[in-house]
Motif scaffolding. Sequence first.
Motif, PDB file in Angstrom:
ATOM      1  N   TYR A  41       0.841  -1.194   0.000  1.00 30.45           N
ATOM      2  CA  TYR A  41       0.000   0.000   0.000  1.00 30.45           C
ATOM      3  C   TYR A  41       0.881   1.250   0.000  1.00 30.45           C
ATOM      4  O   TYR A  41       2.012   1.215   0.473  1.00 30.45           O
ATOM      5  CB  TYR A  41      -0.897   0.033   1.240  1.00 30.45           C
ATOM      6  CG  TYR A  41      -1.722  -1.211   1.415  1.00 30.45           C
ATOM      7  CD1 TYR A  41      -2.864  -1.416   0.646  1.00 30.45           C
ATOM      8  CD2 TYR A  41      -1.352  -2.189   2.328  1.00 30.45           C
ATOM      9  CE1 TYR A  41      -3.627  -2.571   0.796  1.00 30.45           C
ATOM     10  CE2 TYR A  41      -2.108  -3.348   2.487  1.00 30.45           C
ATOM     11  CZ  TYR A  41      -3.238  -3.533   1.722  1.00 30.45           C
ATOM     12  OH  TYR A  41      -3.984  -4.674   1.855  1.00 30.45           O
ATOM     13  N   TYR A  44       1.907   6.959   2.074  1.00 30.83           N
ATOM     14  CA  TYR A  44       1.270   8.237   2.370  1.00 30.83           C
ATOM     15  C   TYR A  44      -0.250   8.147   2.486  1.00 30.83           C
ATOM     16  O   TYR A  44      -0.920   9.161   2.639  1.00 30.83           O
ATOM     17  CB  TYR A  44       1.632   9.260   1.289  1.00 30.83           C
ATOM     18  CG  TYR A  44       1.423   8.730  -0.105  1.00 30.83           C
ATOM     19  CD1 TYR A  44       0.162   8.698  -0.684  1.00 30.83           C
ATOM     20  CD2 TYR A  44       2.500   8.214  -0.828  1.00 30.83           C
ATOM     21  CE1 TYR A  44      -0.033   8.176  -1.947  1.00 30.83           C
ATOM     22  CE2 TYR A  44       2.319   7.692  -2.092  1.00 30.83           C
ATOM     23  CZ  TYR A  44       1.048   7.676  -2.649  1.00 30.83           C
ATOM     24  OH  TYR A  44       0.858   7.152  -3.903  1.00 30.83           O
ATOM     25  N   SER A  45      -0.809   6.944   2.450  1.00 25.20           N
ATOM     26  CA  SER A  45      -2.259   6.776   2.447  1.00 25.20           C
ATOM     27  C   SER A  45      -2.829   6.581   3.852  1.00 25.20           C
ATOM     28  O   SER A  45      -2.743   5.496   4.434  1.00 25.20           O
ATOM     29  CB  SER A  45      -2.653   5.580   1.576  1.00 25.20           C
ATOM     30  OG  SER A  45      -4.043   5.340   1.679  1.00 25.20           O
ATOM     31  N   HIS A  48      -5.425   3.669   4.034  1.00 26.20           N
ATOM     32  CA  HIS A  48      -4.836   2.324   4.082  1.00 26.20           C
ATOM     33  C   HIS A  48      -4.214   2.043   5.456  1.00 26.20           C
ATOM     34  O   HIS A  48      -4.332   0.939   5.985  1.00 26.20           O
ATOM     35  CB  HIS A  48      -3.789   2.149   2.980  1.00 26.20           C
ATOM     36  CG  HIS A  48      -4.383   1.952   1.623  1.00 26.20           C
ATOM     37  ND1 HIS A  48      -4.446   2.974   0.700  1.00 26.20           N
ATOM     38  CD2 HIS A  48      -4.945   0.865   1.044  1.00 26.20           C
ATOM     39  CE1 HIS A  48      -5.012   2.519  -0.405  1.00 26.20           C
ATOM     40  NE2 HIS A  48      -5.339   1.232  -0.219  1.00 26.20           N
ATOM     41  N   GLY A  74       0.734   9.853   5.778  1.00 22.16           N
ATOM     42  CA  GLY A  74      -0.348   8.910   6.023  1.00 22.16           C
ATOM     43  C   GLY A  74      -0.617   8.675   7.489  1.00 22.16           C
ATOM     44  O   GLY A  74      -1.768   8.546   7.919  1.00 22.16           O
TER      45      GLY A  74
END
Length: 178
Positions: A41, A44-45, A48, A74
């Motif tokens: 993943y 920076y998400s 997620h 993230g």
Amino acid sequence: MSLIICPGIHEPTLTESFLAELKVKNQQKPGNILIFPIQDYPAYSSGHILHFMCENHSLSSPIAMISFSAGVVGAIGAAWGWQLLGGKVTAFIALDGWGVPLTGSFPIHRLSHDYFTHWSSALLGSGEDSFYAAPSVEHLELWRQPQTVVGYSIDKSEQKRRTTAAQFLTMLLDRYKT
């Protein structure tokens, strides 16, 4: 309590090196360290990372977070989301989260690979105790070998103390009992 590690965009072996140098794995019970899988993943998400945390950790147990570089982007959103869901964040530690605004209702600490990154990042939220390398080091060195990165820790009263990044991180982990 669990320690959530949110690496940046780099080889996963650097994160293993980081943990080995901090000797975090030896101090934690198995399962108390969760490493966000950047190979699956985006680092920076926030979505997620939060989903990963919810699948692998109970909201009833507090967490501390250590993030690096793009992982800081993230991780801060995931920390806010964790709190909105009813979870507790005991500490948020950002290594080289340059340009990332860091605010929250939990303790926040920044570590930087040089003074400029330290100074300019503080404009977006300095948090509590912080650290910067002096002399400066390459960005990845802060994550790869924190025990060799020498610099200054700075407390809330702006007092500076010579230390290494690893010693500073260990002090924070001891403070928050992770």
